[in-house]
Design a protein around this motif. Structure first.
Motif, PDB file in Angstrom:
ATOM      1  N   LEU A  35       0.855  -1.181   0.000  1.00  0.00           N
ATOM      2  CA  LEU A  35       0.000   0.000   0.000  1.00  0.00           C
ATOM      3  C   LEU A  35       0.889   1.228   0.000  1.00  0.00           C
ATOM      4  O   LEU A  35       1.735   1.396   0.888  1.00  0.00           O
ATOM      5  N   VAL A  36       0.714   2.087  -1.001  1.00  0.00           N
ATOM      6  CA  VAL A  36       1.548   3.265  -1.174  1.00  0.00           C
ATOM      7  C   VAL A  36       0.745   4.530  -0.899  1.00  0.00           C
ATOM      8  O   VAL A  36      -0.365   4.695  -1.429  1.00  0.00           O
ATOM      9  N   LYS A  37       1.291   5.404  -0.065  1.00  0.00           N
ATOM     10  CA  LYS A  37       0.749   6.752   0.078  1.00  0.00           C
ATOM     11  C   LYS A  37       1.286   7.553  -1.097  1.00  0.00           C
ATOM     12  O   LYS A  37       2.485   7.790  -1.206  1.00  0.00           O
ATOM     13  N   VAL A  38       0.421   7.965  -1.991  1.00  0.00           N
ATOM     14  CA  VAL A  38       0.841   8.527  -3.268  1.00  0.00           C
ATOM     15  C   VAL A  38       1.378   9.950  -3.099  1.00  0.00           C
ATOM     16  O   VAL A  38       0.725  10.813  -2.510  1.00  0.00           O
ATOM     17  N   ALA A  39       2.569  10.173  -3.627  1.00  0.00           N
ATOM     18  CA  ALA A  39       3.150  11.514  -3.655  1.00  0.00           C
ATOM     19  C   ALA A  39       2.879  12.196  -4.990  1.00  0.00           C
ATOM     20  O   ALA A  39       2.569  13.391  -5.037  1.00  0.00           O
ATOM     21  N   ALA A  40       3.001  11.433  -6.090  1.00  0.00           N
ATOM     22  CA  ALA A  40       2.868  12.042  -7.414  1.00  0.00           C
ATOM     23  C   ALA A  40       2.533  10.996  -8.463  1.00  0.00           C
ATOM     24  O   ALA A  40       2.696   9.785  -8.250  1.00  0.00           O
ATOM     25  N   SER A  41       2.080  11.495  -9.596  1.00  0.00           N
ATOM     26  CA  SER A  41       1.844  10.676 -10.790  1.00  0.00           C
ATOM     27  C   SER A  41       2.303  11.512 -11.973  1.00  0.00           C
ATOM     28  O   SER A  41       2.944  12.557 -11.811  1.00  0.00           O
ATOM     29  N   SER A  42       2.012  11.070 -13.170  1.00  0.00           N
ATOM     30  CA  SER A  42       2.296  11.874 -14.358  1.00  0.00           C
ATOM     31  C   SER A  42       1.231  11.585 -15.397  1.00  0.00           C
ATOM     32  O   SER A  42       0.433  10.655 -15.237  1.00  0.00           O
ATOM     33  N   VAL A  43       1.211  12.377 -16.458  1.00  0.00           N
ATOM     34  CA  VAL A  43       0.215  12.185 -17.512  1.00  0.00           C
ATOM     35  C   VAL A  43       0.900  11.607 -18.744  1.00  0.00           C
ATOM     36  O   VAL A  43       1.916  12.125 -19.199  1.00  0.00           O
ATOM     37  N   ASN A  44       0.346  10.534 -19.267  1.00  0.00           N
ATOM     38  CA  ASN A  44       0.813   9.906 -20.493  1.00  0.00           C
ATOM     39  C   ASN A  44      -0.311   9.902 -21.517  1.00  0.00           C
ATOM     40  O   ASN A  44      -1.491   9.964 -21.146  1.00  0.00           O
ATOM     41  N   PRO A  45       0.016   9.819 -22.807  1.00  0.00           N
ATOM     42  CA  PRO A  45      -1.047   9.785 -23.821  1.00  0.00           C
ATOM     43  C   PRO A  45      -2.101   8.712 -23.571  1.00  0.00           C
ATOM     44  O   PRO A  45      -3.285   8.929 -23.852  1.00  0.00           O
ATOM     45  N   VAL A  46      -1.700   7.559 -23.024  1.00  0.00           N
ATOM     46  CA  VAL A  46      -2.688   6.516 -22.775  1.00  0.00           C
ATOM     47  C   VAL A  46      -3.753   6.996 -21.797  1.00  0.00           C
ATOM     48  O   VAL A  46      -4.917   6.573 -21.870  1.00  0.00           O
ATOM     49  N   ASP A  47      -3.386   7.903 -20.877  1.00  0.00           N
ATOM     50  CA  ASP A  47      -4.353   8.419 -19.904  1.00  0.00           C
ATOM     51  C   ASP A  47      -5.479   9.179 -20.595  1.00  0.00           C
ATOM     52  O   ASP A  47      -6.662   8.965 -20.309  1.00  0.00           O
ATOM     53  N   TYR A  48      -5.110  10.109 -21.505  1.00  0.00           N
ATOM     54  CA  TYR A  48      -6.196  10.865 -22.141  1.00  0.00           C
ATOM     55  C   TYR A  48      -6.932  10.036 -23.195  1.00  0.00           C
ATOM     56  O   TYR A  48      -8.097  10.303 -23.500  1.00  0.00           O
ATOM     57  N   LYS A  49      -6.283   9.006 -23.729  1.00  0.00           N
ATOM     58  CA  LYS A  49      -6.986   8.123 -24.668  1.00  0.00           C
ATOM     59  C   LYS A  49      -8.028   7.276 -23.945  1.00  0.00           C
ATOM     60  O   LYS A  49      -9.125   7.053 -24.465  1.00  0.00           O
ATOM     61  N   ILE A  50      -7.704   6.823 -22.742  1.00  0.00           N
ATOM     62  CA  ILE A  50      -8.706   6.118 -21.941  1.00  0.00           C
ATOM     63  C   ILE A  50      -9.819   7.077 -21.538  1.00  0.00           C
ATOM     64  O   ILE A  50     -11.005   6.778 -21.672  1.00  0.00           O
ATOM     65  N   ARG A  51      -9.431   8.245 -21.033  1.00  0.00           N
ATOM     66  CA  ARG A  51     -10.420   9.237 -20.583  1.00  0.00           C
ATOM     67  C   ARG A  51     -11.396   9.618 -21.688  1.00  0.00           C
ATOM     68  O   ARG A  51     -12.606   9.765 -21.461  1.00  0.00           O
ATOM     69  N   SER A  52     -10.901   9.770 -22.904  1.00  0.00           N
ATOM     70  CA  SER A  52     -11.754  10.189 -24.028  1.00  0.00           C
ATOM     71  C   SER A  52     -12.698   9.093 -24.496  1.00  0.00           C
ATOM     72  O   SER A  52     -13.676   9.370 -25.196  1.00  0.00           O
ATOM     73  N   GLY A  53     -12.404   7.847 -24.135  1.00  0.00           N
ATOM     74  CA  GLY A  53     -13.209   6.721 -24.597  1.00  0.00           C
ATOM     75  C   GLY A  53     -12.576   5.979 -25.757  1.00  0.00           C
ATOM     76  O   GLY A  53     -13.042   4.908 -26.140  1.00  0.00           O
ATOM     77  N   ALA A  54     -11.480   6.526 -26.302  1.00  0.00           N
ATOM     78  CA  ALA A  54     -10.814   5.871 -27.436  1.00  0.00           C
ATOM     79  C   ALA A  54     -10.240   4.513 -27.030  1.00  0.00           C
ATOM     80  O   ALA A  54     -10.162   3.601 -27.852  1.00  0.00           O
ATOM     81  N   LEU A  55      -9.841   4.391 -25.758  1.00  0.00           N
ATOM     82  CA  LEU A  55      -9.329   3.119 -25.238  1.00  0.00           C
ATOM     83  C   LEU A  55     -10.168   2.672 -24.037  1.00  0.00           C
ATOM     84  O   LEU A  55      -9.640   2.157 -23.047  1.00  0.00           O
ATOM     85  N   GLU A  56     -11.464   2.852 -24.138  1.00  0.00           N
ATOM     86  CA  GLU A  56     -12.362   2.487 -23.045  1.00  0.00           C
ATOM     87  C   GLU A  56     -12.210   1.016 -22.658  1.00  0.00           C
ATOM     88  O   GLU A  56     -12.390   0.648 -21.493  1.00  0.00           O
ATOM     89  N   VAL A  57     -11.851   0.184 -23.619  1.00  0.00           N
ATOM     90  CA  VAL A  57     -11.756  -1.257 -23.388  1.00  0.00           C
ATOM     91  C   VAL A  57     -10.710  -1.612 -22.334  1.00  0.00           C
ATOM     92  O   VAL A  57     -10.807  -2.655 -21.681  1.00  0.00           O
ATOM     93  N   ILE A  58      -9.720  -0.740 -22.124  1.00  0.00           N
ATOM     94  CA  ILE A  58      -8.705  -1.037 -21.102  1.00  0.00           C
ATOM     95  C   ILE A  58      -8.833  -0.126 -19.888  1.00  0.00           C
ATOM     96  O   ILE A  58      -7.916  -0.046 -19.062  1.00  0.00           O
ATOM     97  N   ALA A  59      -9.964   0.539 -19.745  1.00  0.00           N
ATOM     98  CA  ALA A  59     -10.170   1.449 -18.610  1.00  0.00           C
ATOM     99  C   ALA A  59     -10.327   0.676 -17.300  1.00  0.00           C
ATOM    100  O   ALA A  59     -10.889  -0.419 -17.281  1.00  0.00           O
ATOM    101  N   PRO A  60      -9.842   1.240 -16.190  1.00  0.00           N
ATOM    102  CA  PRO A  60     -10.084   0.616 -14.877  1.00  0.00           C
ATOM    103  C   PRO A  60     -11.585   0.550 -14.592  1.00  0.00           C
ATOM    104  O   PRO A  60     -12.360   1.389 -15.058  1.00  0.00           O
ATOM    105  N   GLU A  61     -11.956  -0.435 -13.822  1.00  0.00           N
ATOM    106  CA  GLU A  61     -13.353  -0.572 -13.448  1.00  0.00           C
ATOM    107  C   GLU A  61     -13.786   0.590 -12.552  1.00  0.00           C
ATOM    108  O   GLU A  61     -12.953   1.245 -11.930  1.00  0.00           O
ATOM    109  N   SER A  62     -15.085   0.820 -12.471  1.00  0.00           N
ATOM    110  CA  SER A  62     -15.634   1.899 -11.647  1.00  0.00           C
ATOM    111  C   SER A  62     -15.385   1.610 -10.167  1.00  0.00           C
ATOM    112  O   SER A  62     -15.525   0.453  -9.728  1.00  0.00           O
ATOM    113  N   PRO A  63     -15.004   2.626  -9.372  1.00  0.00           N
ATOM    114  CA  PRO A  63     -14.735   4.016  -9.750  1.00  0.00           C
ATOM    115  C   PRO A  63     -13.430   4.122 -10.540  1.00  0.00           C
ATOM    116  O   PRO A  63     -12.391   3.644 -10.075  1.00  0.00           O
ATOM    117  N   THR A  64     -13.529   4.714 -11.728  1.00  0.00           N
ATOM    118  CA  THR A  64     -12.422   4.715 -12.673  1.00  0.00           C
ATOM    119  C   THR A  64     -11.372   5.751 -12.286  1.00  0.00           C
ATOM    120  O   THR A  64     -11.580   6.951 -12.422  1.00  0.00           O
TER     121      THR A  64
END
Length: 337
Positions: A35-64
């Motif tokens: 279990l990690v207490k999160v300090a930071a993340s980053s944004v990658n193209p795959v993130d906005y492709k999932i968010r937009s629905g273009a890669l919905e098939v690999i999206a995390p389950e709800s709550p997404t």
């Protein structure tokens, strides 16, 4: 201790404004996890492709919850985990896809095989800029193409997320690194990271720079971090029996040059270990070697000048999607401030 945590979740698929802050159940470390207490993340193209629905098939389950990259502090260790202890500072690419909730939350349960102790010479927040792009570049250049000293390596998109790491890895093993870019400023930046020769692709056609820089022989290895129409240009630039590595082959391309030159084509999709639960331990191994390279001064992330809080993730997505970022966009857990 609270049984809930704050997270930025998707209420639906769509534009950058679909994120919302919610209180959701706090995860625990299952066997094989920390279990990690999160300090930071980053944004990658795959993130906005999932968010937009273009890669919905690999999206995390709800709550997404998105956010593949993570850096943070180990709070507890699950059964069977021996490599990490409470209090360790770690980094990795450990979620943000189907079956693995992401890092845009106060806490994240991470598969211990997908993380490593972070490089000590780099700020904890900045470590989150490294995992996805470094594993992607390492998989293609080191594991697949087996680049070695003396190789002529051409990297397309050398100031992008994956590209700027690829050129540094090529130099790390003693290869000659040629890079392409759209401006002299970007080429100068690439040279500051170790590139030997910069090519402004707006000024030179492929045939022209292949003739000028290799005497017409072509490059031993071509690393494509652009995709689309650029894939065909990679085939043109490669030497006979050379190797082309691409991170984006969702396109139509004439494959006849592969036959004519006897080329090898490797496609790198570094999320496969998470999506298919196979080979996850290799990611941890790469991250250990990455930390060693960073601490030895052989590798460093290129980080965009402006950082964003988790609650500003919409702005960060919009910036990356617009093409206006130079280097990796780091997201900092502003709930921890």
């Amino acid at each position: 201790m609270s049984e809930t945590m704050k997270a930025m979740v998707l209420r639906e698929f769509g534009g950058p404004d679909v994120f919302e802050e919610k209180a959701i159940p706090k995860p625990t470390a299952s066997p094989g996890q920390v279990l990690v207490k999160v300090a930071a993340s980053s944004v990658n193209p795959v993130d906005y492709k999932i968010r937009s629905g273009a890669l919905e098939v690999i999206a995390p389950e709800s709550p997404t919850i998105l956010g593949c990259d993570v850096s943070g502090l180990v709070m507890s260790v699950g059964e069977g985990v021996t490599e990490f202890s409470e209090g360790d500072e770690v980094y990795g690419c450990a979620g943000g896809v189907k079956g693995c909730p992401g890092a845009l939350a106060e806490f994240m349960a991470c598969d211990a095989d997908l993380i490593a102790k972070r490089p000590s010479s780099l700020a904890l927040d900045d470590c989150a800029a490294l995992p996805l792009v470094t594993i992607t570049a390492w998989d293609g250049l080191m594991d697949r193409a087996k680049v070695c000293a003396g190789s002529k390596v051409l990297v397309h998109g050398a100031t992008g997320g994956v590209g700027h790491i690829a050129l540094q890895l090529a130099k790390m093993v003693g290869a000659e690194a040629f890079v392409t870019g759209s401006s002299e400023d970007k080429l100068a930046l690439a040279k500051s990271l170790g590139a030997d020769v910069g090519i402004n692709y707006r000024d030179m056609e492929v045939a022209e720079y292949v003739e000028q820089l290799t005497g017409g022989a072509g490059f031993d290895v071509v690393y494509d971090s652009v995709g689309g129409d650029n894939v065909a240009k990679c085939f043109e630039a490669a030497a006979v029996e050379g190797t082309v590595i691409s991170i984006s082959t969702r396109c139509e391309a004439d494959l006849s040059p592969l036959h004519a030159k006897g080329l090898s084509l490797f496609v790198t999709f570094m999320l496969i270990p998470m999506l298919y639960n196979r080979g996850r331990e290799r990611h941890g191994e790469i991250l250990k070697k990455t930390a060693e390279a960073v601490d030895a001064g052989k590798l460093k992330p290129l980080i965009h000048s402006e950082k964003f809080g988790f609650t500003e993730v919409s702005k960060a997505h919009a910036l990356l999607e617009s093409g206006g970022a130079l280097g990796k966009i780091v997201l900092v857990n502003d709930w921890a401030v």
